[in-house]
Design an enzyme around this catalytic site. Sequence first.
Site, PDB file in Angstrom:
ATOM      1  N   ARG A 110      -6.660  11.985  -5.176  1.00  0.00           N
ATOM      2  CA  ARG A 110      -7.937  11.310  -4.930  1.00  0.00           C
ATOM      3  C   ARG A 110      -9.081  12.324  -4.935  1.00  0.00           C
ATOM      4  O   ARG A 110     -10.164  12.046  -5.456  1.00  0.00           O
ATOM      5  CB  ARG A 110      -7.861  10.602  -3.586  1.00  0.00           C
ATOM      6  CG  ARG A 110      -9.052   9.761  -3.221  1.00  0.00           C
ATOM      7  CD  ARG A 110      -8.768   9.159  -1.854  1.00  0.00           C
ATOM      8  NE  ARG A 110      -9.778   8.226  -1.417  1.00  0.00           N
ATOM      9  CZ  ARG A 110     -10.894   8.580  -0.797  1.00  0.00           C
ATOM     10  NH1 ARG A 110     -11.169   9.855  -0.589  1.00  0.00           N
ATOM     11  NH2 ARG A 110     -11.736   7.642  -0.400  1.00  0.00           N
ATOM     12  N   ARG A 161      -3.244   6.685   1.485  1.00  0.00           N
ATOM     13  CA  ARG A 161      -3.712   7.874   2.205  1.00  0.00           C
ATOM     14  C   ARG A 161      -2.733   8.495   3.193  1.00  0.00           C
ATOM     15  O   ARG A 161      -2.976   9.588   3.680  1.00  0.00           O
ATOM     16  CB  ARG A 161      -5.027   7.542   2.921  1.00  0.00           C
ATOM     17  CG  ARG A 161      -6.201   7.453   1.976  1.00  0.00           C
ATOM     18  CD  ARG A 161      -7.407   6.852   2.642  1.00  0.00           C
ATOM     19  NE  ARG A 161      -7.112   5.478   3.034  1.00  0.00           N
ATOM     20  CZ  ARG A 161      -7.987   4.672   3.608  1.00  0.00           C
ATOM     21  NH1 ARG A 161      -9.195   5.097   3.907  1.00  0.00           N
ATOM     22  NH2 ARG A 161      -7.638   3.440   3.922  1.00  0.00           N
ATOM     23  N   TYR A 221     -14.999 -11.582   0.243  1.00  0.00           N
ATOM     24  CA  TYR A 221     -15.740 -10.335  -0.030  1.00  0.00           C
ATOM     25  C   TYR A 221     -17.014 -10.603  -0.832  1.00  0.00           C
ATOM     26  O   TYR A 221     -18.031  -9.941  -0.644  1.00  0.00           O
ATOM     27  CB  TYR A 221     -14.836  -9.341  -0.763  1.00  0.00           C
ATOM     28  CG  TYR A 221     -13.759  -8.778   0.145  1.00  0.00           C
ATOM     29  CD1 TYR A 221     -14.036  -7.685   0.977  1.00  0.00           C
ATOM     30  CD2 TYR A 221     -12.501  -9.342   0.216  1.00  0.00           C
ATOM     31  CE1 TYR A 221     -13.071  -7.174   1.841  1.00  0.00           C
ATOM     32  CE2 TYR A 221     -11.519  -8.848   1.070  1.00  0.00           C
ATOM     33  CZ  TYR A 221     -11.819  -7.766   1.878  1.00  0.00           C
ATOM     34  OH  TYR A 221     -10.870  -7.271   2.733  1.00  0.00           O
ATOM     35  N   ARG A 231       0.820  -1.224   0.000  1.00  0.00           N
ATOM     36  CA  ARG A 231       0.000   0.000   0.000  1.00  0.00           C
ATOM     37  C   ARG A 231       0.850   1.269   0.000  1.00  0.00           C
ATOM     38  O   ARG A 231       0.454   2.280   0.609  1.00  0.00           O
ATOM     39  CB  ARG A 231      -0.926   0.052   1.227  1.00  0.00           C
ATOM     40  CG  ARG A 231      -2.021  -0.969   1.228  1.00  0.00           C
ATOM     41  CD  ARG A 231      -3.255  -0.431   0.524  1.00  0.00           C
ATOM     42  NE  ARG A 231      -4.282  -1.449   0.483  1.00  0.00           N
ATOM     43  CZ  ARG A 231      -5.315  -1.484   1.292  1.00  0.00           C
ATOM     44  NH1 ARG A 231      -5.488  -0.553   2.198  1.00  0.00           N
ATOM     45  NH2 ARG A 231      -6.187  -2.448   1.183  1.00  0.00           N
ATOM     46  N   ASP A 275      -6.996  -2.391  -7.082  1.00  0.00           N
ATOM     47  CA  ASP A 275      -7.522  -3.057  -5.901  1.00  0.00           C
ATOM     48  C   ASP A 275      -7.799  -4.504  -6.246  1.00  0.00           C
ATOM     49  O   ASP A 275      -8.021  -4.830  -7.411  1.00  0.00           O
ATOM     50  CB  ASP A 275      -8.802  -2.380  -5.415  1.00  0.00           C
ATOM     51  CG  ASP A 275      -9.078  -2.744  -3.978  1.00  0.00           C
ATOM     52  OD1 ASP A 275      -8.502  -2.100  -3.085  1.00  0.00           O
ATOM     53  OD2 ASP A 275      -9.837  -3.710  -3.738  1.00  0.00           O
TER      54      ASP A 275
HETATM   55  O1  CP3 Z   1       0.114  -1.589  -2.469  1.00  0.00           O
HETATM   56  C1  CP3 Z   1      -0.262  -0.660  -3.203  1.00  0.00           C
HETATM   57  O2  CP3 Z   1       0.155   0.519  -3.075  1.00  0.00           O
HETATM   58  C2  CP3 Z   1      -1.212  -0.958  -4.356  1.00  0.00           C
HETATM   59  C3  CP3 Z   1      -2.567  -0.658  -4.126  1.00  0.00           C
HETATM   60  C4  CP3 Z   1      -3.502  -1.595  -3.388  1.00  0.00           C
HETATM   61  C5  CP3 Z   1      -4.753  -1.129  -2.895  1.00  0.00           C
HETATM   62  N1  CP3 Z   1      -5.444  -2.201  -2.422  1.00  0.00           N
HETATM   63  C6  CP3 Z   1      -5.194   0.268  -2.927  1.00  0.00           C
HETATM   64  C7  CP3 Z   1      -6.247   0.690  -2.005  1.00  0.00           C
HETATM   65  C8  CP3 Z   1      -3.442  -2.970  -3.152  1.00  0.00           C
HETATM   66  C9  CP3 Z   1      -2.310  -3.959  -3.428  1.00  0.00           C
HETATM   67  C10 CP3 Z   1      -4.689  -3.342  -2.547  1.00  0.00           C
HETATM   68  C11 CP3 Z   1      -5.036  -4.721  -2.185  1.00  0.00           C
HETATM   69  C12 CP3 Z   1      -6.216  -4.982  -1.351  1.00  0.00           C
HETATM   70  N2  CP3 Z   1      -7.437  -4.365  -1.397  1.00  0.00           N
HETATM   71  C13 CP3 Z   1      -6.301  -6.027  -0.426  1.00  0.00           C
HETATM   72  C14 CP3 Z   1      -5.228  -7.039  -0.140  1.00  0.00           C
HETATM   73  C15 CP3 Z   1      -4.142  -6.455   0.661  1.00  0.00           C
HETATM   74  C16 CP3 Z   1      -4.505  -6.216   2.083  1.00  0.00           C
HETATM   75  O3  CP3 Z   1      -4.461  -5.041   2.489  1.00  0.00           O
HETATM   76  O4  CP3 Z   1      -4.748  -7.186   2.794  1.00  0.00           O
HETATM   77  C17 CP3 Z   1      -7.591  -5.993   0.158  1.00  0.00           C
HETATM   78  C18 CP3 Z   1      -8.125  -6.902   1.231  1.00  0.00           C
HETATM   79  C19 CP3 Z   1      -8.308  -4.947  -0.491  1.00  0.00           C
HETATM   80  C20 CP3 Z   1      -9.723  -4.556  -0.304  1.00  0.00           C
HETATM   81  C21 CP3 Z   1      -9.827  -3.167   0.137  1.00  0.00           C
HETATM   82  N3  CP3 Z   1      -9.641  -2.080  -0.689  1.00  0.00           N
HETATM   83  C22 CP3 Z   1     -10.089  -2.686   1.431  1.00  0.00           C
HETATM   84  C23 CP3 Z   1     -10.320  -3.580   2.637  1.00  0.00           C
HETATM   85  C24 CP3 Z   1     -10.064  -1.284   1.355  1.00  0.00           C
HETATM   86  C25 CP3 Z   1     -10.343  -0.318   2.468  1.00  0.00           C
HETATM   87  C26 CP3 Z   1      -9.048  -0.234   3.186  1.00  0.00           C
HETATM   88  C27 CP3 Z   1      -8.946   0.956   4.067  1.00  0.00           C
HETATM   89  O5  CP3 Z   1      -7.796   1.132   4.518  1.00  0.00           O
HETATM   90  O6  CP3 Z   1      -9.925   1.692   4.246  1.00  0.00           O
HETATM   91  C28 CP3 Z   1      -9.757  -0.923   0.045  1.00  0.00           C
HETATM   92  C29 CP3 Z   1      -9.578   0.446  -0.489  1.00  0.00           C
HETATM   93  C30 CP3 Z   1      -8.188   0.809  -0.911  1.00  0.00           C
HETATM   94  N4  CP3 Z   1      -7.451   0.059  -1.769  1.00  0.00           N
HETATM   95  C31 CP3 Z   1      -7.465   1.976  -0.566  1.00  0.00           C
HETATM   96  C32 CP3 Z   1      -6.254   1.912  -1.260  1.00  0.00           C
HETATM   97  C33 CP3 Z   1      -5.158   2.954  -1.278  1.00  0.00           C
HETATM   98  C34 CP3 Z   1      -7.960   3.106   0.343  1.00  0.00           C
HETATM   99  C35 CP3 Z   1      -9.052   3.774  -0.407  1.00  0.00           C
HETATM  100  C36 CP3 Z   1      -9.129   5.265  -0.294  1.00  0.00           C
HETATM  101  O7  CP3 Z   1      -8.316   5.988  -0.910  1.00  0.00           O
HETATM  102  O8  CP3 Z   1     -10.084   5.700   0.378  1.00  0.00           O
END
Ligand code: CP3
Length: 355
Positions: free
Chosen positions: A41, A32, A154, A28, A78
Site C-alpha cells: 500500500r 492492514r 454511501y 477482508r 472495494d
Molecule cells: O475481503 C477482501 O479481502 C477483499 C477486499 C475488500 C475491501 N473492501 C478492501 C478494503 C472487500 C470485500 C471490501 C468490501 C467493502 N468495502 C464493504 C463491505 C464489506 C464490509 O466490510 O462490510 C464496505 C462497507 C466497504 C467500504 C469501505 N472500504 C470502508 C467502510 C472502508 C474503510 C474500512 C476501514 O477499515 O477503514 C474501505 C476501505 C478498504 N477496503 C480497506 C480495505 C483493505 C482499508 C483501506 C486501507 O488500506 O486503508
Amino acid sequence: MTAPLDNDRLLRALMREPVDVTPIWLMRQAGRYLPEYNATRKRAGSFLGLAKNPDFATEVTLQPLERFPLDAAILFSDILTVPDAMGLGLYFAEGEGPKFERTVRDEAAVARLAVPDMASLAYVTDAVRQIRSALAGRVPLIGFSGSPWTLACYMVEGGGSDDHRRVKAMAYSRPDLMHRILEVNARAVTAYLNAQVEAGAQALMIFDTWGGALSSTGYRAFSLDYMAQVVDGLKRESEGRRVPVIVFTKGGGLWLEDIAACGCDAVGLDWTIDIGLARARVGERVALQGNLDPAMLFASPAAIRAEVGRILAAYGRGSGHVFNLGHGISQFTPPESAAVLVEAVHEQSRAYHEP
Ligand code: CP3
C-alpha cells in the site's frame, strides 16, 4: 486461465457437495493486519492507488494465500468502485474511511444517476484476469459487489454513517426516489458481477453490510427485493461449472428464511446467530458461510480452537458450511491468530466429513 482447480472445496461446499474438510477464507483477508499489505500500500501511495492498479491488486490478493492455507482468494477491490464509476468521486480522507465528493440527496441528483459503462471499471476486470492467471488453479477466485441498498447508503450519506439518518429518511419519506436509486444500482451491480464472471470470477458474494439497519418491512422492500433482482440477472455458469452466489446481510439473522429464498446458493451469517439454529431454519435450501466473531482473534490460541470446535459442532455433520468470520477481519488482528484459526478449521472439521 482455465486450469482445473487444485482445491475446489469452496465451490463444492457452496453447492453442498461432499468435501474432505470444511473450507475457510476470511472477509477482508487481504488488508492492514498484514505487514506485507501495508508495505505494498505504501508503494502504491494510497488504498485507491492499490485497488485501481491490477498489478498491485493481484499482489495483495495473493498475500494471505502465501501465509495461510486458505481455500479461496477474493478479488482485492472495494464495493464503492461502482458509485465511483457513476461519477460520484470516491476518495479516502486519512483515518476517516470512504467519502464521496458528490452525494445523491435530491431529485436532480437521482435523475442524473445511470448505470456506468463497464469500460470505466476495466481496472477491476483486468485485475480479475490477472489474479486468475497468478492463481494458476490453486483455489477459486471470489468476485463481489455491494448490495444495491448498501451502495445507496454511501451514495446518499456521502460516506460512512452511524445512524443512516439521511438514507433512511429518504427511503421512508420519498420511497419513489429511493426506488429509482435502487433500480439503477441493481442494474449496475448485475452488469458489474457478470463482467467479473466473464473475466474469471468463480463464485460471487453480495455484501449487504447495512441491510440490518432497516426495519423488517423496509429490509424486504429496499434491500432483499433488489438483491433478488440482481441474483436473477446473474450468469450462473462459467467454464463449465456453476458460479455460486453468496448473499451476506449483516444483522440479517432474523430474516434468514427470506434471504435463503432470494435465489442465492449460500447465506453469509454474522456472529449473532447460532449456526446450528440457522441450519435448522434454512434446511437443505442453501449453504451457510460464517460465523466466528472477528474479535475472537484477539483471544488466546486455545480459546480460538475451542470456538472453532463449538461452531463446527453446532453446524454438525456434512457439507454446506464455508467457515469465515462474521464480518471483516480487524486491522489490529495478530496474523498468527489467523494462522491458528485456519489450521484449527481444517484439523477439527475432518471428523464431520468422514463417511
Ligand atoms: O475481503 C477482501 O479481502 C477483499 C477486499 C475488500 C475491501 N473492501 C478492501 C478494503 C472487500 C470485500 C471490501 C468490501 C467493502 N468495502 C464493504 C463491505 C464489506 C464490509 O466490510 O462490510 C464496505 C462497507 C466497504 C467500504 C469501505 N472500504 C470502508 C467502510 C472502508 C474503510 C474500512 C476501514 O477499515 O477503514 C474501505 C476501505 C478498504 N477496503 C480497506 C480495505 C483493505 C482499508 C483501506 C486501507 O488500506 O486503508
